[in-house]
Design an enzyme around this catalytic site. Structure first.
Site, PDB file in Angstrom:
ATOM      1  N   HIS A  72      -9.232  -9.304   0.181  1.00 54.55           N
ATOM      2  CA  HIS A  72      -8.476  -8.167   0.732  1.00 54.55           C
ATOM      3  C   HIS A  72      -9.255  -7.560   1.896  1.00 54.55           C
ATOM      4  O   HIS A  72     -10.438  -7.833   2.071  1.00 54.55           O
ATOM      5  CB  HIS A  72      -8.215  -7.117  -0.357  1.00 54.55           C
ATOM      6  CG  HIS A  72      -9.444  -6.640  -1.067  1.00 54.55           C
ATOM      7  ND1 HIS A  72     -10.138  -7.415  -1.995  1.00 54.55           N
ATOM      8  CD2 HIS A  72     -10.128  -5.485  -0.966  1.00 54.55           C
ATOM      9  CE1 HIS A  72     -11.168  -6.729  -2.461  1.00 54.55           C
ATOM     10  NE2 HIS A  72     -11.205  -5.566  -1.849  1.00 54.55           N
ATOM     11  N   TYR A 200      -9.491   4.788  -3.400  1.00 52.60           N
ATOM     12  CA  TYR A 200     -10.382   5.862  -3.845  1.00 52.60           C
ATOM     13  C   TYR A 200      -9.645   7.185  -3.654  1.00 52.60           C
ATOM     14  O   TYR A 200      -8.898   7.345  -2.685  1.00 52.60           O
ATOM     15  CB  TYR A 200     -11.645   5.906  -2.981  1.00 52.60           C
ATOM     16  CG  TYR A 200     -12.530   4.685  -3.039  1.00 52.60           C
ATOM     17  CD1 TYR A 200     -12.359   3.628  -2.141  1.00 52.60           C
ATOM     18  CD2 TYR A 200     -13.565   4.579  -3.966  1.00 52.60           C
ATOM     19  CE1 TYR A 200     -13.178   2.499  -2.176  1.00 52.60           C
ATOM     20  CE2 TYR A 200     -14.387   3.464  -3.999  1.00 52.60           C
ATOM     21  CZ  TYR A 200     -14.190   2.435  -3.106  1.00 52.60           C
ATOM     22  OH  TYR A 200     -15.000   1.324  -3.149  1.00 52.60           O
ATOM     23  N   PRO A 292     -21.972   3.522  -8.186  1.00 57.32           N
ATOM     24  CA  PRO A 292     -21.014   2.442  -7.909  1.00 57.32           C
ATOM     25  C   PRO A 292     -20.001   2.771  -6.809  1.00 57.32           C
ATOM     26  O   PRO A 292     -19.240   1.914  -6.395  1.00 57.32           O
ATOM     27  CB  PRO A 292     -20.320   2.232  -9.245  1.00 57.32           C
ATOM     28  CG  PRO A 292     -20.572   3.454 -10.034  1.00 57.32           C
ATOM     29  CD  PRO A 292     -21.851   4.028  -9.540  1.00 57.32           C
ATOM     30  N   TYR A 384     -19.615  -0.743   4.481  1.00 59.00           N
ATOM     31  CA  TYR A 384     -18.850  -1.074   3.268  1.00 59.00           C
ATOM     32  C   TYR A 384     -18.766  -2.593   3.114  1.00 59.00           C
ATOM     33  O   TYR A 384     -18.905  -3.134   2.024  1.00 59.00           O
ATOM     34  CB  TYR A 384     -17.454  -0.460   3.343  1.00 59.00           C
ATOM     35  CG  TYR A 384     -16.667  -0.548   2.045  1.00 59.00           C
ATOM     36  CD1 TYR A 384     -15.743  -1.561   1.832  1.00 59.00           C
ATOM     37  CD2 TYR A 384     -16.850   0.385   1.026  1.00 59.00           C
ATOM     38  CE1 TYR A 384     -15.020  -1.654   0.645  1.00 59.00           C
ATOM     39  CE2 TYR A 384     -16.136   0.308  -0.161  1.00 59.00           C
ATOM     40  CZ  TYR A 384     -15.224  -0.720  -0.346  1.00 59.00           C
ATOM     41  OH  TYR A 384     -14.526  -0.815  -1.533  1.00 59.00           O
TER      42      TYR A 384
END
Ligand code: FAS
Ligand code: PHB
Length: 393
Positions: A72, A200, A292, A384
């Site tokens: 993704h 998120y 995390p 990221y």
């Protein structure tokens, strides 16, 4: 017994190191304190950087991941119940992400070790390290009541945060950097179809995350207090709270169902320097822990093992010790990059007890800036997606 490398710890770091060394002809023995069943029951990470995908493929454990993993282009963040941005790693960092669970990776690694005849000793007790500051280190352990000794060239400490290896380095020779967060993550696994994207949420009720493992296995988290009692969180209460943390159009799309796993993980940042001492080299959670939020824990374990396997092979097969001598500094540069990023993203997405209204506005402003600035978004995406691995200049 004598071998090249004794690996302490049979989680992803230890198993991957054993696999990579074996492929390059470096003898190794792995010692794991738990049973294989226990290790494989752990439900942890779920998102891989593309660098990690390439290391797993290079380690001959990528075929199931390529068949079952979900490629993704990043993840989304929603905030204030209405705004949404996309961390588009494909567009801004030119590489996608892979959703593939740590449990699957550990299964694949155990299967590969078995297929190659790798030496993995489970259920060991009382592992002790000796002579790590000499040229003849050895490791002691107990199995079924019998005491054993393995002489080796090097010891790899892959035994996680609570392991024995880091603590074998004299206190005076190591420096530990610790930050505890005033909350944890309550996570569940459910055999339900996940949302199409990772999302998120920064909500007034706290952080939440919708993630996935496969088309019929979903992973969800909500921020919770450290003293949360799991018994007070039946499935219905979890689903209701999760949905309250997302805009209605997202909450309505969440398919609920019975949880097959439910657990609470405390959040902490931890780095121990250096990551080597004499003939002992640390990799993975044995040396560092990240919250995390940035999906970095497992990826750091993989990058440590990439660096350490390259270093051990160069030394033991070509007599080149440059990678070994630079291992700790090189690994720590990547560790601190991920630790800082994870700390920053945790601060951006969670509610902290001592926050004042100014802090909340600042969070919202930073999210709006990320959504409106290509430069800011590029910086977020390259971190990221995971920075490239280093090589010697
Ligand atoms: P591990 O802790 O996985 O493995 C260490 C192994 O060493 C264990 O099997 C242990 O039994 C063994 N061991 C310990 N002491 C020993 C001894 N004395 N002798 C022999 N063996 C010994 N990361 C993410 O990216 N995303 C997440 O969502 C995420 N969620 C997490 C949730 C939890 C509850 C935890 C604890 C971690 C989570 N992580 C997450 C981080 C996690 O994925 C780790 O980064 C990853 O497991 C690191 O792998 P290892 O370094 O191999 O350590
Ligand atoms: C997960 O799927 O477990 C996951 C995904 C992204 C994160 C943390 C955990 O940042």
């Amino acid at each position: 017994m004598k071998t090249g490398v004794v690996i302490v710890g049979g989680g992803p770091a230890g198993l991957l190191l054993g696999q990579r060394l074996h492929i390059e002809g470096v003898e190794n023995v792995l010692l794991e304190s738990q049973s294989r069943e226990h290790v494989l029951k752990r439900v942890r990470a779920g998102v891989l950087e593309w660098g990690s995908v390439e290391v797993l493929r290079d380690s001959d454990v990528g075929s199931r991941m390529d068949n079952e993993g979900h490629v993704h282009d990043g993840a989304d963040i929603v905030w204030r119940g209405e705004y949404r941005l996309t961390i588009d790693t494909k567009k801004y960092a030119d590489r996608p992400m892979m959703a593939y669970g740590q449990t699957n990776i550990t299964e694949d690694l155990y299967a590969a070790r078995d297929a190659m005849g790798g030496v993995v000793v489970d259920d060991v007790d009382d592992v002790t390290l000796h002579g790590i500051d000499t040229s003849e280190p050895w490791v002691g352990y107990t199995k079924n009541g019998d005491r054993h000794r393995i002489d080796c060239e090097f010891v790899a400490g892959c035994d996680g945060f609570h392991g024995v290896c880091r603590r074998t380095i004299p206190q005076s020779k190591r420096q530990e950097f610790v930050k505890e967060y005033p909350f944890g993550w309550l996570g569940i696994l459910s055999e339900t179809p996940p949302l199409p994207d990772l999302i998120y949420a920064n909500s007034e009720r706290g952080f939440a995350l919708c993630s996935m493992r496969n088309p019929m296995l979903s992973r969800y988290y909500i921020q919770c207090d450290l003293d949360t009692n799991l018994d007070e969180w039946p499935d219905d209460r979890f689903w209701e709270e999760l949905k309250l943390r997302y805009p209605k159009y997202i909450a309505d799309a969440i398919v609920t169902g019975p949880s097959i796993e439910k657990s609470i993980a405390p959040l902490r940042s931890f780095v121990s320097e250096p990551m080597s001492y004499g003939r002992l080299f640390l990799a993975g959670d044995a040396a560092h822990i990240v919250p995390p939020t940035g999906a970095k824990g497992l990826n750091l374990a993989i990058s440590d093992v990439f660096y350490l396997s390259r270093a051990l092979v160069a030394h033991l097969k070509q007599g080149d010790e440059r990678y070994l001598s630079s291992y700790s500094d090189m690994a720590l540069r990547r560790v601190w990059g991920a630790a800082r990023f994870s700390w920053w993203l945790t601060g951006l997405l969670h509610r902290f007890p001592q926050q004042v209204p100014f802090d909340l506005r600042a969070q919202e402003q930073e999210l709006s800036y990320l959504a409106s600035s290509e430069v800011a978004m590029k910086s977020l995406c390259e971190q990221y997606a995971g920075l490239p691995f280093e090589d010697l200049t």
